[in-house]
Design a protein around this motif. Structure first.
Motif, mmCIF file in Angstrom:
data_model
loop_
_atom_site.group_PDB
_atom_site.id
_atom_site.type_symbol
_atom_site.label_atom_id
_atom_site.label_comp_id
_atom_site.label_asym_id
_atom_site.label_seq_id
_atom_site.Cartn_x
_atom_site.Cartn_y
_atom_site.Cartn_z
ATOM 1 N N THR A 1 0.858 -1.182 0.000
ATOM 2 C CA THR A 1 0.000 0.000 0.000
ATOM 3 C C THR A 1 0.897 1.236 0.000
ATOM 4 O O THR A 1 1.827 1.331 0.792
ATOM 5 N N TYR A 2 0.589 2.177 -0.905
ATOM 6 C CA TYR A 2 1.385 3.398 -1.018
ATOM 7 C C TYR A 2 0.541 4.604 -0.607
ATOM 8 O O TYR A 2 -0.676 4.638 -0.829
ATOM 9 N N PHE A 3 1.218 5.581 -0.043
ATOM 10 C CA PHE A 3 0.586 6.827 0.380
ATOM 11 C C PHE A 3 1.272 7.957 -0.384
ATOM 12 O O PHE A 3 2.470 8.192 -0.197
ATOM 13 N N LEU A 4 0.512 8.635 -1.240
ATOM 14 C CA LEU A 4 1.071 9.669 -2.086
ATOM 15 C C LEU A 4 0.612 11.040 -1.596
ATOM 16 O O LEU A 4 -0.595 11.288 -1.454
ATOM 17 N N PHE A 5 1.568 11.920 -1.347
ATOM 18 C CA PHE A 5 1.290 13.254 -0.822
ATOM 19 C C PHE A 5 1.642 14.293 -1.889
ATOM 20 O O PHE A 5 2.760 14.294 -2.414
ATOM 21 N N HIS A 6 0.682 15.182 -2.181
ATOM 22 C CA HIS A 6 1.008 16.283 -3.093
ATOM 23 C C HIS A 6 1.344 17.565 -2.338
ATOM 24 O O HIS A 6 1.798 18.539 -2.936
ATOM 25 N N SER A 7 1.122 17.559 -1.033
ATOM 26 C CA SER A 7 1.511 18.692 -0.199
ATOM 27 C C SER A 7 1.700 18.198 1.227
ATOM 28 O O SER A 7 1.387 17.046 1.546
ATOM 29 N N ASP A 8 2.181 19.075 2.094
ATOM 30 C CA ASP A 8 2.387 18.709 3.497
ATOM 31 C C ASP A 8 1.111 18.821 4.318
ATOM 32 O O ASP A 8 1.077 18.392 5.474
ATOM 33 N N THR A 9 0.059 19.407 3.735
ATOM 34 C CA THR A 9 -1.174 19.648 4.491
ATOM 35 C C THR A 9 -2.319 18.727 4.103
ATOM 36 O O THR A 9 -3.221 18.506 4.895
ATOM 37 N N ALA A 10 -2.301 18.204 2.885
ATOM 38 C CA ALA A 10 -3.411 17.366 2.419
ATOM 39 C C ALA A 10 -3.245 15.923 2.888
ATOM 40 O O ALA A 10 -2.131 15.451 3.129
#
Length: 210
Positions: A117-126
């Motif tokens: 399972t991967y966790f993809l972040f486009h920002s530090d807040t979302a």
């Protein structure tokens, strides 16, 4: 819209700017029209927007589509549920994942045998986008009513009935798998990812909402 890119990593902001500038043919705009109409009707009716991007193995194109649709919607200030699934469980292909990393997503993972399972972040807040290979009706895809967005021909042609589908929409993409283990591999994965990013930005930019 460009100001909204300031919340994400500089690398991802640059990718999104490139995606915005990528030309979209009239033929592709026609393909995307039913998806735009479906989402617009949900907005007009004040209803939840659930998109389930479906491809046979849920490993490349449907994963790209889930990630970019969610990212594009959030940068347009629109809350949607973006899911993906397949008819066979494999794994989120490592080449597709590396392409998204090159685009600027920050990625962490949780090992789960051959299907992490991967966790993809486009920002530090979302909140992260959670991604792994699964069937289209996996419990992780929580919506009971959704648009089934068919991203590959095989799944579109071999899945005549998908329970929970309010509307079935074909938005097919060429499979970058054809370039696996060639000199063009990274280039073609990035090309397909950028195309999908561009088209998802176009979809959400075409909507009228508060």
């Amino acid at each position: 819209m460009l100001d909204q890119f300031q919340t994400c990593t500089p690398q991802l902001a640059e990718t999104l700017r490139k995606a915005q500038l990528l030309p979209i043919s009239e033929e592709r705009k026609t393909v995307l029209g039913p998806l735009i109409q479906y989402i617009q009707e949900k907005i007009d009716q004040g209803q939840e927007i659930n998109l389930n991007f479906i491809c046979t193995h849920n490993s490349r194109r449907s994963q790209f589509s889930q990630v970019w649709a969610k990212t594009a919607a959030e940068f347009h200030g629109l809350a949607i549920n973006s899911y993906s699934g397949g008819v066979e469980v494999t794994a989120f292909n490592s080449r597709a994942l590396e392409s998204l990393k090159r685009s600027g997503f920050r990625v962490s993972s949780k090992e789960n045998g051959s299907n992490p399972t991967y966790f993809l972040f486009h920002s530090d807040t979302a909140d992260p986008i959670v991604a792994f290979s699964k069937l289209f009706d996996d419990p992780a895809n929580k919506a009971s009513q959704f648009a089934a967005v068919m991203t590959c021909g095989h799944a579109d042609e071999n899945c005549p009935f998908i329970p929970g589908t309010e509307q079935r929409i074909a938005v097919r993409y060429e499979d970058p798998k054809a370039f696996d283990d060639t000199e063009l591999e990274s280039e073609k994965y990035d090309e397909r990812s950028l195309q999908i990013a561009s088209e998802m930005l176009y979809v959400f930019d075409s909507l009228k909402h508060e």
